[in-house]
Design a protein around this motif. Structure first.
Motif, PDB file in Angstrom:
ATOM      1  N   VAL A 267       0.850  -1.194   0.000  1.00  0.00           N
ATOM      2  CA  VAL A 267       0.000   0.000   0.000  1.00  0.00           C
ATOM      3  C   VAL A 267       0.887   1.246   0.000  1.00  0.00           C
ATOM      4  O   VAL A 267       0.620   2.226  -0.695  1.00  0.00           O
ATOM      5  CB  VAL A 267      -0.932   0.013   1.239  1.00  0.00           C
ATOM      6  N   ALA A 268       1.991   1.167   0.763  1.00  0.00           N
ATOM      7  CA  ALA A 268       2.889   2.326   0.870  1.00  0.00           C
ATOM      8  C   ALA A 268       3.731   2.523  -0.386  1.00  0.00           C
ATOM      9  O   ALA A 268       3.887   3.647  -0.856  1.00  0.00           O
ATOM     10  CB  ALA A 268       3.806   2.162   2.082  1.00  0.00           C
ATOM     11  N   VAL A 269       4.282   1.448  -0.923  1.00  0.00           N
ATOM     12  CA  VAL A 269       5.300   1.631  -1.975  1.00  0.00           C
ATOM     13  C   VAL A 269       4.722   1.784  -3.379  1.00  0.00           C
ATOM     14  O   VAL A 269       5.433   2.239  -4.284  1.00  0.00           O
ATOM     15  CB  VAL A 269       6.351   0.488  -1.995  1.00  0.00           C
ATOM     16  N   CYS A 270       3.475   1.398  -3.604  1.00  0.00           N
ATOM     17  CA  CYS A 270       2.944   1.504  -4.970  1.00  0.00           C
ATOM     18  C   CYS A 270       2.967   2.962  -5.421  1.00  0.00           C
ATOM     19  O   CYS A 270       2.296   3.808  -4.830  1.00  0.00           O
ATOM     20  CB  CYS A 270       1.517   0.975  -5.034  1.00  0.00           C
TER      21      CYS A 270
ATOM     22  N   PHE B 193       6.217  -3.612 -11.167  1.00  0.00           N
ATOM     23  CA  PHE B 193       6.682  -4.739 -10.346  1.00  0.00           C
ATOM     24  C   PHE B 193       7.237  -4.322  -8.982  1.00  0.00           C
ATOM     25  O   PHE B 193       7.811  -5.141  -8.272  1.00  0.00           O
ATOM     26  CB  PHE B 193       7.751  -5.565 -11.097  1.00  0.00           C
ATOM     27  N   GLN B 194       7.083  -3.050  -8.598  1.00  0.00           N
ATOM     28  CA  GLN B 194       7.671  -2.591  -7.333  1.00  0.00           C
ATOM     29  C   GLN B 194       6.970  -3.206  -6.122  1.00  0.00           C
ATOM     30  O   GLN B 194       7.627  -3.513  -5.121  1.00  0.00           O
ATOM     31  CB  GLN B 194       7.607  -1.063  -7.238  1.00  0.00           C
TER      32      GLN B 194
ATOM     33  N   GLU C 204       5.641  -6.110  -5.868  1.00  0.00           N
ATOM     34  CA  GLU C 204       6.110  -7.491  -5.741  1.00  0.00           C
ATOM     35  C   GLU C 204       7.522  -7.527  -5.154  1.00  0.00           C
ATOM     36  O   GLU C 204       7.816  -8.339  -4.274  1.00  0.00           O
ATOM     37  CB  GLU C 204       6.098  -8.107  -7.141  1.00  0.00           C
TER      38      GLU C 204
ATOM     39  N   ASN D 240       8.881  -5.548  -3.195  1.00  0.00           N
ATOM     40  CA  ASN D 240       8.908  -5.115  -1.802  1.00  0.00           C
ATOM     41  C   ASN D 240       8.071  -5.977  -0.864  1.00  0.00           C
ATOM     42  O   ASN D 240       8.020  -5.720   0.336  1.00  0.00           O
ATOM     43  CB  ASN D 240       8.438  -3.655  -1.706  1.00  0.00           C
TER      44      ASN D 240
ATOM     45  N   TYR E 166      10.816 -12.091  -9.014  1.00  0.00           N
ATOM     46  CA  TYR E 166      11.527 -10.818  -9.177  1.00  0.00           C
ATOM     47  C   TYR E 166      12.373 -10.531  -7.943  1.00  0.00           C
ATOM     48  O   TYR E 166      13.545 -10.167  -8.038  1.00  0.00           O
ATOM     49  CB  TYR E 166      10.527  -9.682  -9.427  1.00  0.00           C
TER      50      TYR E 166
ATOM     51  N   TRP F 252      16.691  -9.604  -3.139  1.00  0.00           N
ATOM     52  CA  TRP F 252      16.117  -8.966  -1.951  1.00  0.00           C
ATOM     53  C   TRP F 252      15.516 -10.041  -1.065  1.00  0.00           C
ATOM     54  O   TRP F 252      14.906 -10.987  -1.528  1.00  0.00           O
ATOM     55  CB  TRP F 252      15.039  -7.945  -2.352  1.00  0.00           C
TER      56      TRP F 252
ATOM     57  N   TYR G 105       5.797   7.193  -4.085  1.00  0.00           N
ATOM     58  CA  TYR G 105       6.603   6.805  -2.941  1.00  0.00           C
ATOM     59  C   TYR G 105       8.065   6.994  -3.311  1.00  0.00           C
ATOM     60  O   TYR G 105       8.543   6.390  -4.285  1.00  0.00           O
ATOM     61  CB  TYR G 105       6.322   5.338  -2.606  1.00  0.00           C
TER      62      TYR G 105
ATOM     63  N   THR H 263      10.387   4.168  -5.010  1.00  0.00           N
ATOM     64  CA  THR H 263       9.854   3.322  -6.091  1.00  0.00           C
ATOM     65  C   THR H 263       9.325   4.162  -7.258  1.00  0.00           C
ATOM     66  O   THR H 263       9.071   3.617  -8.329  1.00  0.00           O
ATOM     67  CB  THR H 263       8.685   2.441  -5.596  1.00  0.00           C
TER      68      THR H 263
ATOM     69  N   HIS I  24       3.040   9.896  -1.282  1.00  0.00           N
ATOM     70  CA  HIS I  24       1.649   9.970  -1.750  1.00  0.00           C
ATOM     71  C   HIS I  24       1.088  11.368  -1.519  1.00  0.00           C
ATOM     72  O   HIS I  24      -0.042  11.535  -1.075  1.00  0.00           O
ATOM     73  CB  HIS I  24       0.793   8.892  -1.065  1.00  0.00           C
TER      74      HIS I  24
ATOM     75  N   LEU J  97      11.814 -10.497 -16.783  1.00  0.00           N
ATOM     76  CA  LEU J  97      10.545 -10.765 -16.105  1.00  0.00           C
ATOM     77  C   LEU J  97       9.422 -10.969 -17.109  1.00  0.00           C
ATOM     78  O   LEU J  97       8.634 -11.907 -17.014  1.00  0.00           O
ATOM     79  CB  LEU J  97      10.158  -9.554 -15.254  1.00  0.00           C
TER      80      LEU J  97
END
Lengths: 117, 523
Positions: A17-20, A45-46, A48, A50, A86, A92, B39, B42, B141, B293
């Motif tokens: 929720v935070a990184v999208c 793909f960020q 995923e 994270n 990924y 990671w 963010y 990213t 955000h 990917l």
């Protein structure tokens, strides 16, 4: 686009929720993220990368896939090694070596250095 | 309740240029707020893509070769002094990443460390951590939607809307750095959907100028219906027609227009990376895991199986146009306002062309660092009274419509702009007649936006993105029409040759009335 959130694997950490970057998810009532705005997904793909438990799957398509697509079949994705691939490839996660440290690619010209990104 | 913040320096954006700006401003002693639409870590083209870096050791011969190699491609619009200082700055910043930030650069076959590229997710994850540890307040955000100006016209902060917290926010600042990226018109090119040209709109609304907006028609190769526009490995490609015959003249570096023409003729174009040997294939996977990917998930072996390709618009993300900067600290023509990265023009080091990430990454870390330091100095010179200044909000289109009724939606505006800037036969293979018609349509769309695009709450963000895209497209085509020749990536079917008499840059600006004029090439 993001196609799968595995409630079984999710540890409700809110990280996706935070990184999208395009704010695709909302936190669901049970803490498991809900794909609220799939049309805003930019297939980067960020989320995923994270996700600490490989609970997410992003299909490479920039349009939504039909319900019967294997992108929604968690068991299939796990068996084929695609779930979490990924994160594994970029190194990671606990005990892994960052992919950046071994990213020695081919040289695109005879005199040039190896590509590392 | 509006969230109120204040800072010496506000950085708008969250990619490489923004993080370098925030870090260097904080290192210089400034209090810094970094506000990102998504963010920080990213967001943007680099975090998802990764990038080569124009990293050249300070050996005169190597530096000379590096500078000379792109001059003709860029249409002789780059500037040697700027190239030299970007090479110096980039060399220092990359070494700082290696030695201070401990970025895990790989080691080559000869045991020497390799520092000519950065893996996107790793680079930007570490940039976020560094920025936070330097004391910068990151607000994620939190799309900025407009600038604030003081009575004397200086930029004094910005306002926006926090999407997840669902509240407005405002930052009073001594200086503002716009590092909002270029504009890729929501084409879904990798990581680029946050890059809708917002910064350029904000800048123009306070009277700043743009430069090089004709260099705005970059298109990246991607497998059909997918997002990964990483193109280096297409150097190993052969392109085919549907019947399996080789598509003559098609290529990644030269011959992308052949792909565009074929796609325009409603023919599919297929590709195989069949010129890579076994060793190269293995190495390619290590260098760009994200490139593979797509193929792994489509179930395609790109080395042996043909796959259909498309071209996705990357606008001014890979193109070089952007906000005009007027001094070594990346100041704009408006006091208190600085620009960095893809939001700023990259002509100073690339002229009218950049192929891949290397110059773009070097420009982002250099212009980011310079703008951060300069903004910190500007804010310090204003002193603490800067925060007492009376401010007014500068935003227009999509925020404060001139009409009383809501007559158009953000989604309709986006569709209208995309219809004029995404098609290859309008923006890529440019012809004056086609550009003029497209510009007429876009002018009409702008009028509709200006009078009747209205939004509330979080929808304000989409309205402003739509407005920024229309403005961007109009500066692009107005500038393209001002150049009756072909130079850099700004090629014209109706003027196919370079005209030595047009060896100038093109400055542009304006909103209701868009203008473009030649500008002498000087530092």
């Amino acid at each position: 686009m993001i196609e799968l959130v595995s409630a079984a694997r999710c540890v409700t950490c809110d990280k996706c929720v935070a990184v999208c970057p395009t704010n695709v998810f909302d936190r669901g009532a049970d803490g498991v993220p809900v794909i609220s705005r799939q049309q805003d997904c930019q297939t980067c793909f960020q989320c995923e990368a994270n996700c600490p438990t490989d609970a997410l799957f992003v299909a490479p398509h920039t349009h939504p896939l039909p319900a019967e697509s294997s992108a929604h079949d968690e068991e299939h994705l796990r068996r084929t090694g695609l779930l979490g691939s990924y994160r594994r490839d970029i190194g990671w996660g606990h005990g892994r070596t960052p992919g950046a440290a071994r990213a020695v690619g081919p040289a695109l010209s005879p005199s040039g250095p190896p590509l590392i990104s | 309740m509006t969230l109120e913040l204040d800072a010496d320096v506000l950085v708008v954006g969250g990619g490489p240029a923004a993080t370098w700006a925030a870090f260097k401003a904080a290192e210089d002693g400034a209090s810094v707020v970094l506000a990102d639409k998504g963010y920080c870590g990213t967001s943007g083209a680099t975090a998802s893509g990764g990038t080569g870096v124009w990293y050249v050791p300070p050996e005169p011969e190597a530096r000379e070769k590096a500078m000379a190699s792109r001059e003709a491609l860029g249409g002789y619009l780059a500037d040697r002094r700027w190239m030299a200082r970007v090479l110096d700055e980039t060399y220092d910043r990359i070494n700082e990443l290696a030695e201070v930030a401990r970025y895990p650069f790989p080691v080559g076959p000869d045991g020497e460390p390799l520092r000519n590229g950065l893996q996107g997710p790793e680079y930007m994850r570490r940039q976020r951590i560094r920025v936070r540890r330097a004391g910068v307040s990151i607000v994620d955000h939190s799309p900025v939607t407009e600038l604030l100006t003081a009575d004397d016209g200086a930029v004094a902060g910005a306002a926006g809307y926090q999407r997840q917290a669902d509240r407005a926010f405002r930052v009073r600042a001594g200086a503002v750095v716009l590092a909002t990226g270029g504009c890729a018109f929501l084409s879904k090119a990798l990581g680029c959907n946050v890059n809708t040209g917002d910064g350029a709109l904000f800048a123009a609304e306070v009277g700043a100028e743009l430069s090089g907006m004709e260099f705005s028609n970059a298109y990246g190769i991607a497998p059909e219906h997918t997002s990964v526009t990483k193109t280096a490995f297409y150097n190993y490609a052969t392109f085919y027609r549907a019947d399996g015959s080789v598509l003559d003249g098609a290529g990644s570096q030269r011959g992308r227009s052949v792909i565009a023409r074929t796609l325009l003729a409603s023919e599919k174009v297929f590709c195989k990376l069949d010129r890579a040997d076994e060793a190269a294939r293995e190495a390619m996977r290590r260098a760009q895991p994200n490139f593979f990917l797509t193929f792994d998930r489509l179930g395609v072996d790109p080395f042996t199986q043909p796959f259909a390709v498309t071209l996705l618009a990357e606008g001014t993300v890979r193109g070089t146009g952007g906000i005009r900067i007027v001094d070594d600290g990346c100041a704009t023509t408006v006091p208190g306002l600085y620009a960095a990265g893809d939001a700023a023009t990259r002509e100073l080091i690339c002229g009218g062309f950049t192929g891949g990430g290397s110059h773009n990454a070097a420009w982002a870390m250099s212009s980011g660092s310079w703008s951060g330091r300069a903004a910190a100095r500007f804010a310090r010179a204003l002193g603490p009274s800067a925060r007492e200044r009376r401010v007014r909000a500068a935003g227009g289109a999509g925020l404060r419509p001139t009409g009383t009724t809501s007559s158009v939606s953000a989604a309709e505006v986006v569709a209208a702009v995309q219809a004029e800037v995404l098609p290859y036969d309008k923006n890529y293979l440019r012809h004056g007649d086609v550009l003029r018609t497209a510009l007429g349509q876009l002018d009409g769309t702008w009028s509709a936006v200006r009078s009747g695009l209205r939004a509330e709450g979080t929808d304000v963000v989409r309205a402003r993105q739509a407005a920024a895209m229309v403005a961007h497209a109009r500066w692009m085509y107005t500038s393209a029409l001002a150049r009756s020749e072909s130079r850099g990536m700004a090629k014209r079917l109706d003027f196919p040759d370079l005209d030595p008499a047009q060896h100038f840059r093109i400055t542009s600006g304006g909103l209701d009335e868009v203008w473009a004029r030649p500008q002498e090439v000087t530092a």
